[in-house]
Design a protein around this motif. Structure first.
Motif, PDB file in Angstrom:
ATOM      1  N   TYR A 139      41.424  45.407  42.618  1.00 35.86           N
ATOM      2  CA  TYR A 139      40.758  44.668  43.632  1.00 35.86           C
ATOM      3  C   TYR A 139      40.668  45.337  45.151  1.00 35.86           C
ATOM      4  O   TYR A 139      41.697  46.043  45.092  1.00 35.86           O
ATOM      5  CB  TYR A 139      41.344  43.103  43.802  1.00 35.86           C
ATOM      6  N   THR A 140      39.650  45.035  45.848  1.00 35.16           N
ATOM      7  CA  THR A 140      39.829  45.402  47.345  1.00 35.16           C
ATOM      8  C   THR A 140      41.037  45.034  48.081  1.00 35.16           C
ATOM      9  O   THR A 140      41.373  43.866  47.545  1.00 35.16           O
ATOM     10  CB  THR A 140      38.341  45.411  47.908  1.00 35.16           C
ATOM     11  N   ASP A 183      40.638  42.923  50.697  1.00 35.47           N
ATOM     12  CA  ASP A 183      40.180  41.561  50.830  1.00 35.47           C
ATOM     13  C   ASP A 183      40.237  40.817  49.640  1.00 35.47           C
ATOM     14  O   ASP A 183      40.573  39.501  49.793  1.00 35.47           O
ATOM     15  CB  ASP A 183      38.584  41.551  51.421  1.00 35.47           C
ATOM     16  N   ASP A 184      39.991  41.213  48.282  1.00 32.42           N
ATOM     17  CA  ASP A 184      40.001  40.456  47.179  1.00 32.42           C
ATOM     18  C   ASP A 184      41.470  40.084  47.010  1.00 32.42           C
ATOM     19  O   ASP A 184      41.770  38.755  46.686  1.00 32.42           O
ATOM     20  CB  ASP A 184      39.400  41.187  45.951  1.00 32.42           C
ATOM     21  N   ALA A 196      43.749  39.748  49.053  1.00 34.27           N
ATOM     22  CA  ALA A 196      44.295  38.700  50.010  1.00 34.27           C
ATOM     23  C   ALA A 196      43.670  37.339  49.850  1.00 34.27           C
ATOM     24  O   ALA A 196      44.380  36.369  49.950  1.00 34.27           O
ATOM     25  CB  ALA A 196      43.795  39.106  51.648  1.00 34.27           C
ATOM     26  N   HIS A 197      42.448  37.072  49.162  1.00 35.94           N
ATOM     27  CA  HIS A 197      42.007  35.980  48.747  1.00 35.94           C
ATOM     28  C   HIS A 197      42.916  35.377  47.566  1.00 35.94           C
ATOM     29  O   HIS A 197      43.294  34.154  47.676  1.00 35.94           O
ATOM     30  CB  HIS A 197      40.515  36.118  48.583  1.00 35.94           C
ATOM     31  N   GLN A 201      34.576  30.984  47.929  1.00 38.61           N
ATOM     32  CA  GLN A 201      34.793  32.344  48.221  1.00 38.61           C
ATOM     33  C   GLN A 201      35.296  33.266  47.106  1.00 38.61           C
ATOM     34  O   GLN A 201      35.304  34.553  47.357  1.00 38.61           O
ATOM     35  CB  GLN A 201      35.578  32.504  49.419  1.00 38.61           C
ATOM     36  N   GLU A 236      45.515  47.345  44.339  1.00 43.24           N
ATOM     37  CA  GLU A 236      44.358  47.447  45.319  1.00 43.24           C
ATOM     38  C   GLU A 236      43.785  48.946  45.051  1.00 43.24           C
ATOM     39  O   GLU A 236      44.247  49.952  44.764  1.00 43.24           O
ATOM     40  CB  GLU A 236      45.163  47.493  46.830  1.00 43.24           C
ATOM     41  N   ASP A 264      37.645  49.765  49.071  1.00 43.54           N
ATOM     42  CA  ASP A 264      36.265  49.132  48.942  1.00 43.54           C
ATOM     43  C   ASP A 264      35.244  49.791  48.038  1.00 43.54           C
ATOM     44  O   ASP A 264      35.177  51.046  48.257  1.00 43.54           O
ATOM     45  CB  ASP A 264      35.790  48.876  50.389  1.00 43.54           C
TER      46      ASP A 264
END
Length: 168
Positions: free
Chosen positions: A53-54, A56-57, A59-60, A100, A160, A163
């Motif tokens: 995952y990126t 941001d992903d 973190a979500h 989201q 991680e 992107d």
């Protein structure tokens, strides 16, 4: 009198958790096998299945997991207090995502998605049961939800990537 009730409550809570642990032990292997069968074959150094995952992903996902953990703690305390409204409201808030996470779901293997959907169904069940079911019945569903958390954490690790480099 209050001290006696509190002691009885803790003993009862311990018994319920013991029953839940036995239930978890019987379903944990099944959930782990499901996760392992449907995910990518890459493994992390600790043997878990790598999920790419990126930032941001990730973190979500971390925010969602923390919310689940906090919700389970709130529900467990509310069960001990027999606070049905808190149980209903807390579980109800966790039964659905906020939308989201759709991009994360599309990047995730089926086993990870199945565990997430099943966990959300447990929260839905807890919310629906809150006003009418016995507290020990609610506690068993909470235990089942916690078992899914353990199965997921024991099976998967978010890794991680830059992107756009996340494997589909």
């Amino acid at each position: 009198m209050n001290k006696t009730l509190a002691i009885f409550g803790w003993i009862f809570f311990g018994l319920i958790m013991g029953v839940g642990l036995m239930r978890f032990m019987s379903t944990s292997d099944d959930l782990g096998e499901l996760a392992a069968e449907t995910a990518r074959p890459e493994r992390t150094a600790d043997g878990r299945i790598a999920l790419y995952y990126t930032a941001d992903d990730r973190a979500h996902i971390s925010t969602e997991m923390l919310g689940f953990l906090q919700g389970l703690q709130t529900i467990s305390a509310a069960i001990a207090e027999e606070d049905r409204e808190t149980i209903r409201d807390t579980a109800g808030a966790l039964r659905r995502g906020n939308g989201q996470g759709q991009a994360v779901q599309m990047k995730s293997p089926e086993g990870f998605r199945v565990l997430g959907r099943s966990l959300r169904q447990d929260f839905s069940d807890i919310s629906d049961m809150a006003m009418t079911s016995e507290m020990d019945e609610i506690q068993l569903v909470v235990s089942s939800a916690m078992g899914k958390c353990s199965a997921c954490h024991g099976s998967f690790k978010a890794v991680e990537v830059k992107d756009g480099a996340a494997a589909d």
